[in-house]
Design a protein around this motif. Structure first.
Motif, PDB file in Angstrom:
ATOM      1  N   LYS A 383       0.833  -1.200   0.000  1.00  0.00           N
ATOM      2  CA  LYS A 383       0.000   0.000   0.000  1.00  0.00           C
ATOM      3  C   LYS A 383       0.877   1.262   0.000  1.00  0.00           C
ATOM      4  N   LEU A 384       0.344   2.341  -0.609  1.00  0.00           N
ATOM      5  CA  LEU A 384       0.987   3.654  -0.550  1.00  0.00           C
ATOM      6  C   LEU A 384       0.484   4.398   0.681  1.00  0.00           C
ATOM      7  N   GLY A 411     -10.982   3.888  -2.287  1.00  0.00           N
ATOM      8  CA  GLY A 411     -10.218   2.940  -1.488  1.00  0.00           C
ATOM      9  C   GLY A 411      -9.274   3.586  -0.483  1.00  0.00           C
ATOM     10  N   LEU A 412      -9.339   4.911  -0.345  1.00  0.00           N
ATOM     11  CA  LEU A 412      -8.457   5.586   0.611  1.00  0.00           C
ATOM     12  C   LEU A 412      -8.922   5.265   2.028  1.00  0.00           C
ATOM     13  N   THR A 413      -8.003   4.804   2.874  1.00  0.00           N
ATOM     14  CA  THR A 413      -8.371   4.410   4.235  1.00  0.00           C
ATOM     15  C   THR A 413      -7.558   5.192   5.257  1.00  0.00           C
ATOM     16  N   ALA A 436      -3.534   3.925   0.438  1.00  0.00           N
ATOM     17  CA  ALA A 436      -4.311   3.689  -0.783  1.00  0.00           C
ATOM     18  C   ALA A 436      -3.646   2.592  -1.597  1.00  0.00           C
ATOM     19  N   ASP A 437      -4.459   1.888  -2.409  1.00  0.00           N
ATOM     20  CA  ASP A 437      -3.954   0.828  -3.275  1.00  0.00           C
ATOM     21  C   ASP A 437      -3.316   1.472  -4.501  1.00  0.00           C
ATOM     22  N   PRO A 438      -2.059   1.152  -4.835  1.00  0.00           N
ATOM     23  CA  PRO A 438      -1.408   1.768  -6.013  1.00  0.00           C
ATOM     24  C   PRO A 438      -2.183   1.520  -7.308  1.00  0.00           C
ATOM     25  N   PHE A 468      -2.840  13.780  -1.826  1.00  0.00           N
ATOM     26  CA  PHE A 468      -2.297  12.427  -1.591  1.00  0.00           C
ATOM     27  C   PHE A 468      -1.357  12.124  -2.738  1.00  0.00           C
ATOM     28  N   LEU A 469      -0.113  11.784  -2.422  1.00  0.00           N
ATOM     29  CA  LEU A 469       0.932  11.632  -3.445  1.00  0.00           C
ATOM     30  C   LEU A 469       1.328  10.168  -3.586  1.00  0.00           C
TER      31      LEU A 469
END
Length: 475
Positions: A383-384, A411-413, A436-438, A468-469
């Protein structure tokens, strides 16, 4: 054209009858002995003064939701005003309020001259308060003048001592009330009587008591004449339809003494009996019969004194009155003027905007800071992750429990705890990590929104934007 005459009353001394007059810029102040009087404008001034004094001495004692209703808590940088808490970030509201009050002053001055000075200025409210203390201890004008000229004796010393003690008592009470808006007054007063004050409270109590004693007791009209800028620039807000206090020269001249019931008109006399009462009651010591002067504070004392004399002589009231330059010339006075319309429209718009801002103000401040360091990291499960710090300020006077959520990327958690408790007036720093999932990131950065809302009051909510980067996508 018959205009309101203006007289220069700067102290002067002529070197000779044929030489140029010289001005003494450092003339010694002549003490003004104000005579007691009664009348309509005195009653109006007493009502306005009582309201101001009651508000000044009373607001700091009021409680609101278990707290002092009005408290300017400088150490914690919080201003509490009747259930609302203002922070340094709300400084623009204070600036807006000062602009509104300035326009109120402009409008009132354009309509009715220096009503603020005569009926609401703290300098004169306290000056009349001190004059009252002087009168009840030393007597009325003639008694005070006679006593000051007499040699010192036990009675004179006692009366002077009681007067100054009363002045000091008023000054100390004024200082306590003032400091009570910055230090909780229910703690300040017991500390004062137990001699347990801190250095900050001690300094400001002494300074403000001394300033009140000096300004209202000794300087009095000197503050208005030489220190206050309002008297200097008020003329730009006057026009021929502005209400000012003026002496009706056509009706009053020629002045002279006469007996009641005698046909003074046949003697070439006007209604003015030259009693000097209008001068004796004036708190700044001017003679309104000399014309409009910048020292005049429009308190109406000369009107009350003159009307009383007119009543006793059986003459018509209004020899000295509120009037306008146009009215003195026999022309109609225009109430609706372009200047007043512009002032009123601007003031109405600003009041509406200010009221709307206060009514819709949310007692919550949210700022988001991205943590310095790597733009992003990758966890062991691929995950990122980005790290942030949320600065949350609970501006309400009640504790609240807040929930944090985020949106803007599928999907941002939120990894860290999404709920927290913040006490009233507390500023909290919250460290957050988002993952987040790439696979869902089609570009290197996304705009995300942090949502903060109070669980016990849904109306308290704020959003804050950030980014978010992630890595740049491969082509």
């Amino acid at each position: 054209m018959n205009q309101i005459p203006v007289k220069d009353i700067t102290p002067r001394n002529s070197q000779s009858k044929a030489t140029v007059e010289t001005y003494d810029l450092y003339a010694k102040r002549e003490h003004i002995y104000v005579k007691f009087y009664k009348g309509l404008f005195r009653n109006l001034r007493m009502i306005s003064g009582f309201v101001m004094l009651a508000a000044y001495f009373g607001f700091s004692w009021l409680q609101w939701d278990g707290h002092q209703a009005v408290l300017f808590d400088l150490p914690n940088r919080q201003f509490h005003v009747f259930g609302m808490t203002f922070w340094p970030q709300d400084f623009m509201l204070l600036s807006f309020l000062l602009i509104i009050l300035s326009f109120v002053l402009f409008l009132v001055t354009a309509v009715a001259g220096r009503l603020w000075c005569g009926y609401a200025c703290p300098q004169f409210v306290w000056t009349w308060f001190f004059i009252w203390a002087e009168r009840i201890t030393e007597g009325d004008r003639n008694q005070r003048m006679k006593r000051d000229k007499a040699p010192w004796n036990a009675e004179k010393l006692a009366r002077k001592t009681i007067k100054h003690l009363l002045w000091l008592l008023i000054a100390v009470a004024t200082a306590v009330a003032f400091v009570g808006y910055f230090s909780p007054i229910r703690e300040l007063v017991p500390s004062l009587f137990s001699w347990n004050l801190g250095p900050w409270e001690t300094w400001w109590l002494g300074f403000f008591a001394l300033a009140t004693y000096g300004n209202a007791g000794w300087l009095r009209e000197q503050v208005c004449i030489y220190m206050c800028p309002y008297a200097r620039f008020q003329s730009v807000m006057f026009d021929p339809d502005t209400l000012v206090i003026s002496y009706d020269e056509k009706r009053g001249e020629h002045r002279g003494k006469r007996k009641k019931g005698v046909d003074y008109k046949a003697q070439g006399l006007g209604d003015c009996i030259d009693c000097g009462n209008c001068v004796h009651v004036c708190p700044v010591g001017i003679d309104i019969r000399d014309g409009l002067q910048h020292e005049c504070v429009a308190c109406g004392a000369c009107i009350d004194a003159c009307d009383d004399v007119m009543d006793r002589m059986g003459y018509e009231r209004g020899l000295v009155r509120y009037t306008t330059e146009h009215a003195l010339e026999g022309k109609p006075t225009k109430l609706l003027r372009p200047r007043l319309v512009v002032y009123a429209l601007l003031l109405g718009g600003m009041l509406a905007a200010f009221a709307y801002t206060i009514a819709t103000r949310i007692p919550l401040e949210v700022d988001v800071l991205r943590d310095r360091g790597p733009l992003f990291t990758q966890t062991s499960d691929g995950k990122l992750e980005n790290s942030y710090t949320l600065k949350l300020a609970n501006k309400a006077q009640q504790d609240h429990r807040f929930e944090i959520s985020v949106s803007g990327l599928d999907g941002l958690t939120l990894v860290t705890d999404a709920q927290l408790h913040i006490a009233a007036g507390e500023l909290a720093d919250v460290a957050l990590r988002l993952q987040a999932d790439p696979a869902v990131m089609l570009r290197a950065n996304y705009t995300i929104i942090f949502h903060v809302r109070a669980l016990d009051d849904p109306s308290i909510s704020q959003d804050a934007e950030s980014r978010f980067l992630g890595p740049a996508p491969r082509r």
